[in-house]
Design a protein around this motif. Structure first.
Motif, PDB file in Angstrom:
ATOM      1  N   LEU A  18      -0.420 -33.297 -75.097  1.00  0.00           N
ATOM      2  CA  LEU A  18      -1.019 -32.977 -73.805  1.00  0.00           C
ATOM      3  C   LEU A  18      -0.697 -34.044 -72.767  1.00  0.00           C
ATOM      4  CD1 LEU A  18      -2.804 -31.302 -71.950  1.00  0.00           C
ATOM      5  CD2 LEU A  18      -4.805 -32.451 -72.925  1.00  0.00           C
ATOM      6  N   LEU A  19      -0.748 -35.294 -73.158  1.00  0.00           N
ATOM      7  CA  LEU A  19      -0.423 -36.365 -72.219  1.00  0.00           C
ATOM      8  C   LEU A  19       1.011 -36.231 -71.720  1.00  0.00           C
ATOM      9  CD1 LEU A  19      -2.174 -39.296 -74.090  1.00  0.00           C
ATOM     10  CD2 LEU A  19      -2.788 -38.462 -71.813  1.00  0.00           C
ATOM     11  N   GLU A  20       1.912 -35.850 -72.601  1.00  0.00           N
ATOM     12  CA  GLU A  20       3.303 -35.628 -72.182  1.00  0.00           C
ATOM     13  C   GLU A  20       3.397 -34.436 -71.229  1.00  0.00           C
ATOM     14  OE1 GLU A  20       6.051 -37.271 -72.571  1.00  0.00           O
ATOM     15  OE2 GLU A  20       5.317 -38.834 -73.911  1.00  0.00           O
ATOM     16  N   GLU A  21       2.666 -33.365 -71.522  1.00  0.00           N
ATOM     17  CA  GLU A  21       2.680 -32.191 -70.641  1.00  0.00           C
ATOM     18  C   GLU A  21       2.155 -32.545 -69.251  1.00  0.00           C
ATOM     19  OE1 GLU A  21       3.942 -29.304 -71.083  1.00  0.00           O
ATOM     20  OE2 GLU A  21       3.926 -28.754 -73.208  1.00  0.00           O
ATOM     21  N   LEU A  73      -9.153 -34.802 -70.235  1.00  0.00           N
ATOM     22  CA  LEU A  73      -7.820 -34.990 -69.654  1.00  0.00           C
ATOM     23  C   LEU A  73      -7.457 -33.841 -68.711  1.00  0.00           C
ATOM     24  CD1 LEU A  73      -5.873 -36.299 -72.784  1.00  0.00           C
ATOM     25  CD2 LEU A  73      -6.609 -37.635 -70.789  1.00  0.00           C
ATOM     26  N   VAL A  74      -7.783 -32.616 -69.128  1.00  0.00           N
ATOM     27  CA  VAL A  74      -7.449 -31.458 -68.305  1.00  0.00           C
ATOM     28  C   VAL A  74      -8.241 -31.466 -67.003  1.00  0.00           C
ATOM     29  CG1 VAL A  74      -7.704 -28.953 -68.176  1.00  0.00           C
ATOM     30  CG2 VAL A  74      -6.641 -29.978 -70.173  1.00  0.00           C
ATOM     31  N   GLN A  75      -9.526 -31.759 -67.095  1.00  0.00           N
ATOM     32  CA  GLN A  75     -10.353 -31.727 -65.893  1.00  0.00           C
ATOM     33  C   GLN A  75     -10.074 -32.893 -64.960  1.00  0.00           C
ATOM     34  OE1 GLN A  75     -14.528 -31.133 -66.734  1.00  0.00           O
ATOM     35  NE2 GLN A  75     -14.131 -29.459 -68.145  1.00  0.00           N
ATOM     36  N   ARG A  76      -9.761 -34.055 -65.526  1.00  0.00           N
ATOM     37  CA  ARG A  76      -9.552 -35.224 -64.680  1.00  0.00           C
ATOM     38  C   ARG A  76      -8.126 -35.321 -64.149  1.00  0.00           C
ATOM     39  NH1 ARG A  76     -12.062 -41.248 -65.418  1.00  0.00           N
ATOM     40  NH2 ARG A  76     -11.152 -42.110 -63.521  1.00  0.00           N
ATOM     41  N   TYR A  77      -7.154 -34.918 -64.966  1.00  0.00           N
ATOM     42  CA  TYR A  77      -5.753 -35.153 -64.597  1.00  0.00           C
ATOM     43  C   TYR A  77      -4.901 -33.886 -64.533  1.00  0.00           C
ATOM     44  CZ  TYR A  77      -6.954 -39.987 -65.842  1.00  0.00           C
ATOM     45  OH  TYR A  77      -7.548 -41.226 -65.927  1.00  0.00           O
ATOM     46  N   SER A  79      -3.713 -29.746 -63.799  1.00  0.00           N
ATOM     47  CA  SER A  79      -3.687 -28.767 -62.719  1.00  0.00           C
ATOM     48  C   SER A  79      -4.439 -27.522 -63.177  1.00  0.00           C
ATOM     49  CB  SER A  79      -2.240 -28.396 -62.386  1.00  0.00           C
ATOM     50  OG  SER A  79      -1.619 -27.764 -63.500  1.00  0.00           O
ATOM     51  N   ARG A  80      -4.546 -26.534 -62.299  1.00  0.00           N
ATOM     52  CA  ARG A  80      -5.245 -25.294 -62.626  1.00  0.00           C
ATOM     53  C   ARG A  80      -4.564 -24.569 -63.781  1.00  0.00           C
ATOM     54  NH1 ARG A  80      -6.832 -21.669 -57.547  1.00  0.00           N
ATOM     55  NH2 ARG A  80      -7.761 -20.527 -59.285  1.00  0.00           N
ATOM     56  N   GLN A  81      -3.267 -24.835 -63.980  1.00  0.00           N
ATOM     57  CA  GLN A  81      -2.553 -24.182 -65.081  1.00  0.00           C
ATOM     58  C   GLN A  81      -3.223 -24.466 -66.426  1.00  0.00           C
ATOM     59  OE1 GLN A  81       1.504 -25.517 -65.718  1.00  0.00           O
ATOM     60  NE2 GLN A  81       1.340 -25.069 -67.917  1.00  0.00           N
ATOM     61  N   TRP A  82      -3.724 -25.665 -66.584  1.00  0.00           N
ATOM     62  CA  TRP A  82      -4.219 -26.090 -67.894  1.00  0.00           C
ATOM     63  C   TRP A  82      -5.663 -25.694 -68.158  1.00  0.00           C
ATOM     64  CZ3 TRP A  82      -0.992 -27.442 -71.553  1.00  0.00           C
ATOM     65  CH2 TRP A  82       0.307 -27.788 -71.168  1.00  0.00           C
ATOM     66  N   GLN A  83      -6.339 -25.147 -67.151  1.00  0.00           N
ATOM     67  CA  GLN A  83      -7.714 -24.690 -67.333  1.00  0.00           C
ATOM     68  C   GLN A  83      -8.016 -23.611 -66.297  1.00  0.00           C
ATOM     69  OE1 GLN A  83     -11.748 -26.999 -68.059  1.00  0.00           O
ATOM     70  NE2 GLN A  83     -11.148 -27.175 -65.927  1.00  0.00           N
ATOM     71  N   PRO A  84      -8.065 -22.345 -66.710  1.00  0.00           N
ATOM     72  CA  PRO A  84      -8.366 -21.286 -65.747  1.00  0.00           C
ATOM     73  C   PRO A  84      -9.715 -21.506 -65.078  1.00  0.00           C
ATOM     74  CG  PRO A  84      -7.593 -20.372 -67.827  1.00  0.00           C
ATOM     75  CD  PRO A  84      -7.835 -21.831 -68.061  1.00  0.00           C
ATOM     76  N   GLU A  85      -9.804 -21.075 -63.843  1.00  0.00           N
ATOM     77  CA  GLU A  85     -11.064 -21.159 -63.111  1.00  0.00           C
ATOM     78  C   GLU A  85     -12.041 -20.088 -63.636  1.00  0.00           C
ATOM     79  OE1 GLU A  85     -11.903 -23.428 -60.824  1.00  0.00           O
ATOM     80  OE2 GLU A  85      -9.965 -24.404 -61.136  1.00  0.00           O
TER      81      GLU A  85
END
Length: 222
Positions: A18-21, A73-77, A79-85
């Motif tokens: 995930l960090l690499e992504e 990591l998803v919420q702090r760093y 984009s919307r791609q990594w967590q749907p609204e």
């Protein structure tokens, strides 16, 4: 700077993926398993009281548990791609698979791993046949049927979804990666073509391959 406290051959590889992504800078602190017990070293307790991996530190913040780390990591760093609204169609899929990975699927795989090793454990010779019979019964009558049902459900979902929550990968895919790789080692996936496709497309991503280069390959324990 984010530091990943990485235990060899463990679930922390997906955190590095995930960090690499996300394209974040990070460093890895490597820990080796005890060659006899395969347990984590005591040094990990200096980072977190449970002494398990994955654990990350972000400055002075210590975060444990794969799901918590991924959400952080998803919420702090991310984009919307990594967590749907919440108002998006795939939001519920994202939340479901994010919790399902560790809440439902991994416990079955861990229990199967444990019971497969019961018969191999040191014990008086007269007890070994009994231990093998009990462990085989548990695996055959409880764990394998449940695992089969779970994999069938996953197969059905992935047959109509490129990724678990849509057409692009999300944190849910990162979390589901390890149990499906583990399942590949502990179950027959020859007829589960959608799951095989998911694992293949995941492992083909440049970010995943970079994570393996930095952390070492994953070999799920049998």
């Amino acid at each position: 700077m984010i530091t990943v406290h990485h235990l060899e051959n463990s679930r922390s590889l997906r955190i590095i993926w995930l960090l690499e992504e996300l394209g974040l800078e990070y460093e890895i602190k490597h820990y080796a398993r005890d060659p006899k017990t395969m347990l984590a070293p005591a040094a990990l307790r200096e980072v977190h009281p449970l002494g398990k991996s994955p654990v990350i530190t972000d400055g002075d913040t210590v975060i444990a548990e794969s799901g918590t780390i991924i959400e952080y990591l998803v919420q702090r760093y991310g984009s919307r791609q990594w967590q749907p609204e919440p108002d998006q169609d795939q939001w519920l899929n994202y939340r479901y698979w994010l919790h399902y990975a560790e809440g439902s699927l991994m416990p079955l795989l861990v229990m199967k791993l444990i019971f497969r090793h019961v018969g191999k454990a040191p014990m008086p010779f007269f007890a070994k046949p009994i231990a093998k019979k009990i462990s085989g019964k548990v695996i055959g009558t409880m764990l394998d049927p449940q695992l089969k049902n779970n994999l069938a459900m996953i197969e059905q979902h992935l047959a109509t979804h490129t990724w678990f929550a849509g057409d692009t990968p999300t944190g849910a895919d990162i979390l589901m990666s390890f149990p499906l790789q583990a399942a590949s080692a502990r179950a027959d996936l020859s007829k589960l073509t959608a799951i095989k496709r998911f694992v293949a497309q995941m492992e083909a991503r440049p970010a995943y391959q970079k994570a393996v280069e930095r952390a070492g390959p994953l070999t799920p324990m049998n």
